[in-house]
Enzyme design. Structure first.
Site, PDB file in Angstrom:
ATOM      1  CG  MET A 141      53.731 -35.413   6.631  1.00  0.00           C
ATOM      2  SD  MET A 141      52.612 -35.084   5.339  1.00  0.00           S
ATOM      3  CE  MET A 141      53.433 -33.875   4.186  1.00  0.00           C
ATOM      4  N   GLY A 142      51.221 -36.629   9.747  1.00  0.00           N
ATOM      5  CA  GLY A 142      50.997 -38.177  10.292  1.00  0.00           C
ATOM      6  C   GLY A 142      50.212 -39.006   9.188  1.00  0.00           C
TER       7      GLY A 142
ATOM      8  CB  ILE B 115      45.254 -37.636   8.485  1.00  0.00           C
ATOM      9  CG1 ILE B 115      44.311 -38.796   9.098  1.00  0.00           C
ATOM     10  CG2 ILE B 115      44.052 -37.024   7.584  1.00  0.00           C
ATOM     11  CD1 ILE B 115      43.352 -38.173  10.152  1.00  0.00           C
TER      12      ILE B 115
ATOM     13  NE  ARG C 187      39.052 -34.402  18.041  1.00  0.00           N
ATOM     14  CZ  ARG C 187      39.024 -35.332  17.135  1.00  0.00           C
ATOM     15  NH1 ARG C 187      38.628 -35.028  15.896  1.00  0.00           N
ATOM     16  NH2 ARG C 187      38.859 -36.447  17.395  1.00  0.00           N
TER      17      ARG C 187
ATOM     18  CD  GLU D 172      32.690 -31.001  16.082  1.00  0.00           C
ATOM     19  OE1 GLU D 172      32.719 -31.954  16.402  1.00  0.00           O
ATOM     20  OE2 GLU D 172      33.519 -30.279  15.415  1.00  0.00           O
TER      21      GLU D 172
ATOM     22  CG  HIS E 215      33.485 -34.190  13.657  1.00  0.00           C
ATOM     23  ND1 HIS E 215      34.001 -33.879  14.895  1.00  0.00           N
ATOM     24  CD2 HIS E 215      34.512 -35.110  13.381  1.00  0.00           C
ATOM     25  CE1 HIS E 215      35.284 -34.541  15.124  1.00  0.00           C
ATOM     26  NE2 HIS E 215      35.464 -35.368  14.255  1.00  0.00           N
TER      27      HIS E 215
ATOM     28  CB  ALA F  39      36.991 -35.733   7.910  1.00  0.00           C
TER      29      ALA F  39
HETATM   30  C1  DGY Z   1      38.616 -38.989  15.023  1.00  0.00           C
HETATM   31  O1  DGY Z   1      38.756 -40.061  14.569  1.00  0.00           O
HETATM   32  O2  DGY Z   1      39.271 -38.434  15.682  1.00  0.00           O
HETATM   33  C2  DGY Z   1      37.339 -38.457  14.167  1.00  0.00           C
HETATM   34  O3  DGY Z   1      37.545 -37.151  14.310  1.00  0.00           O
HETATM   35  C3  DGY Z   1      36.222 -38.897  14.619  1.00  0.00           C
HETATM   36  O4  DGY Z   1      35.533 -39.730  13.678  1.00  0.00           O
END
Ligand code: DGY
Length: 329
Positions: free
Chosen positions: A156-157, A159, A240, A269, A288, A290
């Site tokens: 719960m950071g 994001i 990740r 990846e 990748h 987001a």
């Molecule tokens: C991050 O900020 O760690 C993303 O995965 C890369 O854009």
């Protein structure tokens, strides 16, 4: 001020930030869209004072130990698993990242993945393009509701919290486990704390991963954890790829241990075209992206540039993970 030399490892991602730095310093840019070779990076850390890197540039202990001129690495990301932070600190090299500018975009995307997976949006689209939708029949495309379901957030950071905020609007019940408990999120968003990850896995209809990749979280989700989830539940991974064991994920998806997964990150990846995961209809995978909205990538570029400028001037960097490095310099 002496003109500091800055090496930037991609030319096409953040042109505004590159132009900005170029107006102040002596900037050299790697012109290809893939990471510069290791031998080149080894040369650059003995010639340049600063580097602006991407998550696929491996800045490991050997490279940092070989650095003679490097004072700061600004990673255009919030994740730092490509950089050996203790080695950087030991060598007096400051490491910058970009927290606080990408969480809303990542949360939008997480919700997009969840909806696209649960309601067969991506699957239905794939079937039309494959010329397989030939009769009106909703039954092969029946999805699962997102509204009213239980969302389990692991990590719960910023994001995770932004995802929880969106979940409120979907009338979801929110449960979470995190390194530290967040009473302010609990009271603002009615999120329920669970003191172990296993409870989150067991109780959730959707499990969304938001912990950083560290030695502690590497392959944190494997066969045991997937078995704990409900057979109707979905896993969403935007953190990740290496937080989830890909072979165990394949087994769980192909044998119905869980209902589906949406992953923006893979291990390895890019995901090889012959990876067995790509044969599964209940997997949704994206490259990748987001954080990759135009606005957010620009903000990340600017923050990376600001990290470099602050470090060179000896000022506090907007995002620095190892200020202790200064004491070693
Ligand atoms: C991050 O900020 O760690 C993303 O995965 C890369 O854009």
């Amino acid at each position: 001020m002496p003109s500091e030399k800055i090496f930037i490892t991609r030319s096409h991602i953040i042109p505004e930030a590159i132009a900005y730095l170029d107006g102040i310093y002596d900037v050299e840019v790697w012109q290809q869209n893939s990471p510069p070779p290791r031998e080149l990076l080894l040369e650059k850390v003995q010639e340049f004072g600063a580097m602006l890197t991407e998550v696929t540039d491996i800045i490991d202990a050997d490279l940092l130990d070989a650095a003679t001129t490097l004072k700061v690495v600004a990673n255009r990301a919030v994740g730092l698993d490509n950089i050996d932070i203790p080695a950087a600190t030991r060598n007096g090299i400051l490491i910058g990242n970009t927290p606080g500018v990408l969480h809303e975009s990542c949360a939008d995307f997480t919700f997009g993945l969840m909806l696209a997976l649960a309601r067969n949006i991506a699957y239905g689209e794939r079937k039309i393009r494959a010329k397989e939708w030939t009769v009106f029949d909703q039954i092969p495309y029946l999805g699962t509701d997102v509204h009213g379901a239980t969302l389990g957030i692991i990590g719960m950071g910023l994001i995770g919290t932004a995802v929880a905020r969106r979940a409120r609007a979907f009338d979801m019940r929110i449960i979470y486990n995190s390194r530290t408990r967040k009473p302010e999120v609990e009271s603002a968003l009615d999120a329920e704390w669970r003191d172990d990850m296993d409870s989150v896995l067991r109780e959730s209809d959707y499990v969304s991963l938001h912990m950083p990749l560290t030695p502690d979280t590497e392959y944190m989700i494997g066969g045991r954890e997937l078995e704990m989830m409900q057979s109707t539940a979905f896993l969403i991974n935007t953190t990740r790829g290496r937080t989830v064991n890909p072979r165990d994920l394949y087994d769980a998806l192909s044998s119905g241990v869980i209902a589906g997964a949406a992953i923006d990150v893979t291990d390895p990846e890019p995901i090889p075209f012959n990876d067995p995961l790509l044969t599964l209809d209940n997997l949704l995978v994206t490259p990748h992206i987001a954080s990759a909205s135009r606005q957010t990538v620009r903000r990340m570029g600017q923050m990376s540039a600001d990290n470099i400028i602050a470090a060179i001037k000896g000022e506090a960097m907007p995002g620095c993970v190892n200020p202790d490095a200064l004491a070693m310099g």
